[in-house]
Design a protein around this motif. Structure first.
Motif, PDB file in Angstrom:
ATOM      1  N   THR A  25      -3.513 -37.226  -2.126  1.00 32.47           N
ATOM      2  CA  THR A  25      -4.044 -38.352  -1.375  1.00 32.47           C
ATOM      3  C   THR A  25      -4.974 -37.803  -0.301  1.00 32.47           C
ATOM      4  O   THR A  25      -4.639 -36.834   0.388  1.00 32.47           O
ATOM      5  CB  THR A  25      -2.926 -39.215  -0.736  1.00 32.47           C
ATOM      6  N   GLN A  26      -6.168 -38.380  -0.195  1.00 36.13           N
ATOM      7  CA  GLN A  26      -7.167 -37.943   0.774  1.00 36.13           C
ATOM      8  C   GLN A  26      -7.696 -39.159   1.530  1.00 36.13           C
ATOM      9  O   GLN A  26      -7.920 -40.218   0.936  1.00 36.13           O
ATOM     10  CB  GLN A  26      -8.353 -37.244   0.097  1.00 36.13           C
ATOM     11  N   ASN A  27      -7.900 -38.979   2.827  1.00 35.51           N
ATOM     12  CA  ASN A  27      -8.491 -40.022   3.656  1.00 35.51           C
ATOM     13  C   ASN A  27      -9.853 -39.560   4.159  1.00 35.51           C
ATOM     14  O   ASN A  27     -10.002 -38.442   4.657  1.00 35.51           O
ATOM     15  CB  ASN A  27      -7.591 -40.347   4.847  1.00 35.51           C
ATOM     16  N   TYR A  28     -10.868 -40.440   4.000  1.00 32.03           N
ATOM     17  CA  TYR A  28     -12.197 -40.185   4.535  1.00 32.03           C
ATOM     18  C   TYR A  28     -12.304 -40.844   5.912  1.00 32.03           C
ATOM     19  O   TYR A  28     -12.014 -42.032   6.051  1.00 32.03           O
ATOM     20  CB  TYR A  28     -13.280 -40.771   3.637  1.00 32.03           C
ATOM     21  N   ASN A  38     -12.967 -27.801   1.668  1.00 27.88           N
ATOM     22  CA  ASN A  38     -11.623 -28.043   2.194  1.00 27.88           C
ATOM     23  C   ASN A  38     -10.953 -26.750   2.632  1.00 27.88           C
ATOM     24  O   ASN A  38     -11.202 -25.685   2.062  1.00 27.88           O
ATOM     25  CB  ASN A  38     -10.724 -28.688   1.127  1.00 27.88           C
ATOM     26  N   ALA A  39     -10.090 -26.854   3.623  1.00 31.25           N
ATOM     27  CA  ALA A  39      -9.174 -25.786   4.009  1.00 31.25           C
ATOM     28  C   ALA A  39      -7.769 -26.372   3.985  1.00 31.25           C
ATOM     29  O   ALA A  39      -7.556 -27.512   4.414  1.00 31.25           O
ATOM     30  CB  ALA A  39      -9.511 -25.245   5.395  1.00 31.25           C
ATOM     31  N   SER A  40      -6.787 -25.606   3.471  1.00 29.85           N
ATOM     32  CA  SER A  40      -5.432 -26.128   3.295  1.00 29.85           C
ATOM     33  C   SER A  40      -4.391 -25.130   3.783  1.00 29.85           C
ATOM     34  O   SER A  40      -4.587 -23.910   3.721  1.00 29.85           O
ATOM     35  CB  SER A  40      -5.160 -26.451   1.818  1.00 29.85           C
ATOM     36  N   LEU A  41      -3.263 -25.671   4.233  1.00 29.76           N
ATOM     37  CA  LEU A  41      -2.074 -24.909   4.578  1.00 29.76           C
ATOM     38  C   LEU A  41      -0.967 -25.358   3.651  1.00 29.76           C
ATOM     39  O   LEU A  41      -0.689 -26.566   3.539  1.00 29.76           O
ATOM     40  CB  LEU A  41      -1.677 -25.137   6.036  1.00 29.76           C
ATOM     41  N   GLY A  42      -0.325 -24.392   2.941  1.00 30.79           N
ATOM     42  CA  GLY A  42       0.684 -24.747   1.964  1.00 30.79           C
ATOM     43  C   GLY A  42       2.017 -24.075   2.213  1.00 30.79           C
ATOM     44  O   GLY A  42       2.099 -23.016   2.851  1.00 30.79           O
ATOM     45  N   SER A  85       7.954 -23.347  -8.579  1.00 29.86           N
ATOM     46  CA  SER A  85       7.055 -24.290  -9.236  1.00 29.86           C
ATOM     47  C   SER A  85       6.433 -25.309  -8.294  1.00 29.86           C
ATOM     48  O   SER A  85       5.339 -25.814  -8.579  1.00 29.86           O
ATOM     49  CB  SER A  85       7.807 -25.049 -10.351  1.00 29.86           C
ATOM     50  N   LEU A  86       7.091 -25.649  -7.199  1.00 29.19           N
ATOM     51  CA  LEU A  86       6.640 -26.741  -6.342  1.00 29.19           C
ATOM     52  C   LEU A  86       6.167 -26.249  -4.983  1.00 29.19           C
ATOM     53  O   LEU A  86       6.773 -25.363  -4.383  1.00 29.19           O
ATOM     54  CB  LEU A  86       7.760 -27.759  -6.141  1.00 29.19           C
ATOM     55  N   SER A  87       5.061 -26.858  -4.501  1.00 28.43           N
ATOM     56  CA  SER A  87       4.535 -26.590  -3.163  1.00 28.43           C
ATOM     57  C   SER A  87       4.042 -27.900  -2.559  1.00 28.43           C
ATOM     58  O   SER A  87       3.688 -28.837  -3.280  1.00 28.43           O
ATOM     59  CB  SER A  87       3.365 -25.597  -3.213  1.00 28.43           C
ATOM     60  N   VAL A  88       4.011 -27.955  -1.225  1.00 28.94           N
ATOM     61  CA  VAL A  88       3.358 -29.054  -0.515  1.00 28.94           C
ATOM     62  C   VAL A  88       2.191 -28.466   0.268  1.00 28.94           C
ATOM     63  O   VAL A  88       2.258 -27.335   0.756  1.00 28.94           O
ATOM     64  CB  VAL A  88       4.325 -29.799   0.421  1.00 28.94           C
ATOM     65  N   MET A  89       1.104 -29.254   0.389  1.00 24.92           N
ATOM     66  CA  MET A  89      -0.098 -28.751   1.037  1.00 24.92           C
ATOM     67  C   MET A  89      -0.685 -29.825   1.941  1.00 24.92           C
ATOM     68  O   MET A  89      -0.689 -31.010   1.604  1.00 24.92           O
ATOM     69  CB  MET A  89      -1.141 -28.342  -0.015  1.00 24.92           C
ATOM     70  N   ALA A  90      -1.188 -29.400   3.096  1.00 30.69           N
ATOM     71  CA  ALA A  90      -1.945 -30.261   4.016  1.00 30.69           C
ATOM     72  C   ALA A  90      -3.386 -29.764   4.030  1.00 30.69           C
ATOM     73  O   ALA A  90      -3.634 -28.558   4.113  1.00 30.69           O
ATOM     74  CB  ALA A  90      -1.354 -30.212   5.416  1.00 30.69           C
ATOM     75  N   THR A  91      -4.347 -30.701   3.949  1.00 34.62           N
ATOM     76  CA  THR A  91      -5.749 -30.347   3.759  1.00 34.62           C
ATOM     77  C   THR A  91      -6.624 -31.015   4.811  1.00 34.62           C
ATOM     78  O   THR A  91      -6.394 -32.170   5.181  1.00 34.62           O
ATOM     79  CB  THR A  91      -6.223 -30.778   2.357  1.00 34.62           C
TER      80      THR A  91
END
Length: 524
Positions: free
Chosen positions: A383-386, A478-482, A488-494
């Motif tokens: 999900t991305q917000n502009y 984009n730059a992300s922190l994961g 198998s599973l990761s969460v990421m903030a972008t």
């Protein structure tokens, strides 16, 4: 199949990204139930292609015929998850297209009859539908029956309810379906050969199914008689970028799926998703002619496709460059049978030919996979917000952010570098009808055993929803922190930035994603 030859990293990557970038694709099998990671082999996952047809009832007694395409994977006994897309093909709203995630629970009622209950959550719309679709969020629930017709596939019917929570669409209707099931080989995580290489050193092997992936650059020449959906003259040309996937049934006959979006010609927001088939006739050992026919939903960008159904037919000359790559020149004609839009088409395609394991329902011994390379993949639900970063970034509601929902697929060419593709559609911010499809590259740097950072740059097509995209060509960084939850599973903030290369759109991007790592197999 041709004699095996190790494919280039770049082409293999794009092949694995392609169908997800168009909305559907076998990489979603990574969401399937945990594979049998024992010493004995890899357990196939049942995979299902489904097509549905239904008619929505809109306000003011308007009707819109919709066709749906679903790709479903068995994730547990009687439970399926997958991707789906719905597009208008009848009525007056060509270009009304949505995409999202779907799932269902099945129950066997008799030896040949199944009952099921399903749910789809996605985003999209189009064709002057802001009052109807609102921000674009779509929820579809259904209940139905499926009859198993043996090797010919499955037939079914049911009742669905569709609702756009921020719009005025709320409709219940019957539907018909056809589906066909096969098997996919995907491993859980990257433990086996994540950097590529042999799955085994034993001398046994299994057959493969021939596939062909193409990057497509297309140009439409549009006659002067064609008008826009508002009655004004249509611009004389349109340029599109997209991808095409061919799956061969034998040495000559193939099925095809393509997805393309406008990047030039004053029709940003135009999109087409076409499915069909064709025949490949070899002329020499390196040259062939291909005939094709396809149909599917298309529209947007004020292009007058009427109800949305687009018919396409053409002929191509294909010339091999290497054992696995070819260049293809295609010419054809397409038209919307219900309205004025038609065009002559010229396309240049860069082909990559490869093979996928021809799996049955039986567990495949590791020794049988010696002819295949491991392909480390990652699927992200995004999900991305502009956020506004230019005064004229959209034609209305300029101070309101735009929420988008979609999927992203990554292929790691090394432990620290990947190629990527994404497809998103608006679900909030009164931008219903906005969609984007981008491809690019990125890098990952571990910070600790669980934390990592990433950067990526993407380029592609975008339009619709009143966003000022110019011709439709856009770029995003984009730059992300994961954080790794498991192998198998990761969460990421972008956080990032997106802009139109020939328009006023500029936006800051913030987002979150849930990422799943899995391993595919491709013929060496």
């Amino acid at each position: 199949m041709n004699p095996p030859l190790s494919p280039s990293v770049c082409f293999r990557t794009l092949a694995m990204l392609s169908v997800c970038a168009g909305g559907l694709g076998w990489p979603l099998a990574g969401l399937a139930k945990d594979q049998d990671d024992s010493l004995f082999g890899l357990r196939p996952t049942t995979t299902t292609w489904r097509v549905t047809s239904e008619t929505w009832k809109l306000p003011n007694n308007e009707k819109m015929g919709m066709v749906g395409g679903n790709l479903l994977f068995d994730v547990a006994d009687n439970v399926k998850l997958g991707l789906a897309s719905y597009g208008a093909v009848r009525g007056e709203r060509g270009g009304f297209i949505t995409l999202g995630m779907t799932g269902e629970v099945q129950q066997r009622l008799s030896p040949s009859l199944l009952g099921h209950v399903g749910l789809f959550v996605g985003a999209g719309s189009g064709r002057s539908s802001l009052a109807l679709a609102g921000g674009g969020l779509m929820v579809r629930s259904d209940v139905g029956l499926i009859y198993e017709a043996g090797r010919y596939g499955k037939l079914g019917f049911g009742v669905s309810h569709v609702r756009f929570p921020s719009g005025s669409i709320s409709t219940t209707q019957p539907y018909l379906l056809y589906e066909y099931s096969f098997n996919s080989l995907l491993g859980n995580g990257w433990d086996r050969g994540a950097s590529g290489g042999s799955a085994s050193a034993a001398p046994f092997g299994m057959a493969s199914n021939a596939q062909e992936f193409s990057l497509v650059a297309r140009s439409y020449r549009i006659p002067s008689s064609v008008v826009q959906d508002g009655g004004q003259p249509q611009h004389h040309s349109m340029q599109l970028l997209g991808v095409e996937w061919l799956s061969y049934l034998d040495d000559r006959w193939f099925l095809k799926l393509e997805a393309e979006g406008a990047v030039g010609g004053k029709s940003n927001g135009y999109m087409q998703i076409l499915a069909g088939g064709g025949y490949r006739l070899p002329l020499t050992s390196s040259t062939a002619i291909k005939l094709h026919a396809a149909a599917g939903p298309a529209g947007g960008g004020n292009v007058d496709t009427g109800g949305g159904l687009l018919l396409d037919a053409g002929i191509s000359l294909q010339q091999k460059l290497t054992q696995r790559t070819a260049l293809e020149l295609s010419v054809g004609e397409l038209r919307a049978p219900s309205k004025s839009f038609k065009a002559q088409s010229v396309a240049l395609k860069l082909n990559y030919q490869f093979g996928l394991p021809a799996a049955t329902s039986a567990t495949v011994p590791w020794s049988a996979l010696d002819g295949f390379d491991s392909v480390p993949l990652r699927l992200r639900t995004v999900t991305q917000n502009y956020l506004k970063n230019s005064p004229n970034w959209r034609s209305s509601n300029v101070d309101q952010s735009v929420g988008n929902l979609g999927m992203q697929v990554d292929y790691f060419v090394s432990p620290n570098w990947f190629l990527t593709g994404q497809a998103l559609a608006a679900y909030s911010g009164k931008a219903g009808g906005y969609m984007t499809g981008l491809v690019g590259a990125g890098g990952q740097l571990p910070v600790s055993d669980r934390w990592f950072v990433e950067g990526e740059a993407l380029l592609g097509a975008a339009g619709g929803g009143g966003l000022a995209m110019g011709g439709g060509l856009v770029g995003q960084a984009n730059a992300s922190l994961g954080y790794r939850l498991s192998k198998s599973l990761s969460v990421m903030a972008t956080a990032g930035h997106m802009s139109a290369l020939r328009g006023d759109f500029k936006a800051k991007v913030v987002g979150v994603s849930l990422a799943y790592q899995f391993t595919g197999l491709a013929e060496k």
